[in-house]
Design a protein around this motif. Sequence first.
Motif, PDB file in Angstrom:
ATOM      1  N   VAL A  84      -4.884 -45.810  38.393  1.00 28.13           N
ATOM      2  CA  VAL A  84      -3.560 -46.384  38.623  1.00 28.13           C
ATOM      3  C   VAL A  84      -3.465 -47.827  38.158  1.00 28.13           C
ATOM      4  O   VAL A  84      -2.366 -48.410  38.150  1.00 28.13           O
ATOM      5  CB  VAL A  84      -3.190 -46.280  40.123  1.00 28.13           C
ATOM      6  N   LEU A  85      -4.573 -48.428  37.754  1.00 21.83           N
ATOM      7  CA  LEU A  85      -4.552 -49.825  37.302  1.00 21.83           C
ATOM      8  C   LEU A  85      -3.567 -50.078  36.170  1.00 21.83           C
ATOM      9  O   LEU A  85      -2.873 -51.105  36.180  1.00 21.83           O
ATOM     10  CB  LEU A  85      -5.963 -50.266  36.898  1.00 21.83           C
ATOM     11  N   GLN A 115      -1.704 -50.464  29.695  1.00 22.34           N
ATOM     12  CA  GLN A 115      -0.571 -49.549  29.694  1.00 22.34           C
ATOM     13  C   GLN A 115      -0.964 -48.270  28.978  1.00 22.34           C
ATOM     14  O   GLN A 115      -1.608 -48.297  27.928  1.00 22.34           O
ATOM     15  CB  GLN A 115       0.643 -50.186  29.007  1.00 22.34           C
ATOM     16  N   LEU A 172      -7.759 -45.453  42.214  1.00 29.18           N
ATOM     17  CA  LEU A 172      -7.525 -46.883  41.994  1.00 29.18           C
ATOM     18  C   LEU A 172      -7.781 -47.260  40.531  1.00 29.18           C
ATOM     19  O   LEU A 172      -7.033 -48.052  39.956  1.00 29.18           O
ATOM     20  CB  LEU A 172      -8.418 -47.712  42.921  1.00 29.18           C
ATOM     21  N   PHE A 185      -0.713 -48.768  35.659  1.00 27.47           N
ATOM     22  CA  PHE A 185       0.641 -48.817  36.207  1.00 27.47           C
ATOM     23  C   PHE A 185       0.886 -50.106  36.987  1.00 27.47           C
ATOM     24  O   PHE A 185       2.038 -50.454  37.257  1.00 27.47           O
ATOM     25  CB  PHE A 185       0.890 -47.608  37.118  1.00 27.47           C
ATOM     26  N   LEU A 186      -0.199 -50.800  37.337  1.00 28.43           N
ATOM     27  CA  LEU A 186      -0.075 -52.061  38.066  1.00 28.43           C
ATOM     28  C   LEU A 186      -0.122 -53.269  37.141  1.00 28.43           C
ATOM     29  O   LEU A 186      -0.170 -54.406  37.620  1.00 28.43           O
ATOM     30  CB  LEU A 186      -1.196 -52.170  39.112  1.00 28.43           C
ATOM     31  N   GLY A 187      -0.126 -53.024  35.843  1.00 29.82           N
ATOM     32  CA  GLY A 187      -0.089 -54.120  34.886  1.00 29.82           C
ATOM     33  C   GLY A 187      -1.375 -54.367  34.152  1.00 29.82           C
ATOM     34  O   GLY A 187      -1.409 -55.188  33.223  1.00 29.82           O
ATOM     35  N   LEU A 188      -2.457 -53.682  34.519  1.00 33.46           N
ATOM     36  CA  LEU A 188      -3.743 -53.873  33.851  1.00 33.46           C
ATOM     37  C   LEU A 188      -3.829 -52.884  32.693  1.00 33.46           C
ATOM     38  O   LEU A 188      -4.475 -51.847  32.760  1.00 33.46           O
ATOM     39  CB  LEU A 188      -4.902 -53.655  34.825  1.00 33.46           C
TER      40      LEU A 188
END
Length: 356
Positions: A155-156, A163, A152, A158-161
Amino acid sequence: MEANQENQQIAVTVSVFLNTSFLILTVAGNFLVLLVLGRACQLRAPVRLLLANLAVPDLVLGGFVLPYVVHTSLNGSTESTNENSRDYSNSEGFCQAVGFIRVLCLAGSSFTLFALSYERYVAIAYPFKHMYLISVETVLKYALVIWILAALVAVLPFLGLGQYRYSPHQFVCWPEGNTFNLVFFFVVFCTTLFTMVFLYLCIFRAVRKRRSIIHALVIRIAQGFTGQKVEKFRATTTISLVLGIYSLTWAPFCFTHVFSIHSSASTPMITTQMLTTCLLYANSACNPWIYCGLNAKFRETFKKTARSCWKWVRVVFSAPTFVDTNRTSVDNPLNIRVVVIKPTNTSQLNTEIRLA
């Protein structure tokens, strides 16, 4: 300007040397740990699983991420920092994959240290309940939770948090963004450090209060840093070493990245971040020697494994040797056939001499 470039070049050279050294130590140490854990039957299965769960992310970090870091640092230079970032934009997908694995391994290793601290707290504070509270099933659940949390965190971006972008002072992709740096600082570093401090303080208090109660049973169950007697359990030294190494390797990296949020990307800051990033890799190189090397049962198994390897080497190099001389020569005027057999037991030597 030239002085700043010289300082940055020196920092690059030092980081290349340190990263190469940590690569060798990390791969060799964690591979050896996994090899010995496979033979350490005296260690309980839950403890072996936790130690293996610590060695795997460190081994991946040293065997996959650090070669990429060393390669990019060798090909890079202070004058072409921006050029390197443009060159690696062509392989942006691979750089992001390496950055993701790096964050995943760092978070997984840090969370596993918390699990090891909790296991030792249960072993010392509740020795009779250890086998029920820390079983194979519970350790597998802990490992699953650890890797879910680590995934988690990784992967943050890739979720917009943030780059994943190539970081010139780390020679690898790192999530850009103030929010991710704060999340990584508080969730991965601060949470693990504070819980480790609290648990080890509880362990220290339990050792002092129950010194007369904790006996050989704890040695067999806890697999702690003990000898033949509980009085030899040096709690202060062990706690200081564990917390000191973790703090010295993680704190500079996290604090410099948090402080970089409010400071400009100056040459001294980039140089400092290069060196603190190297210290972060030192944690993966030190973990095998701290969490396994100080374990009495692990050391005993390591010695047995080393003896077995040495015996195997001796057997290989003392294989049966046959010398057959059938022709007459100056050194063998009587045409004597000599057959020399070296058995595996080198204390005995059978030599047969036959007249042709």
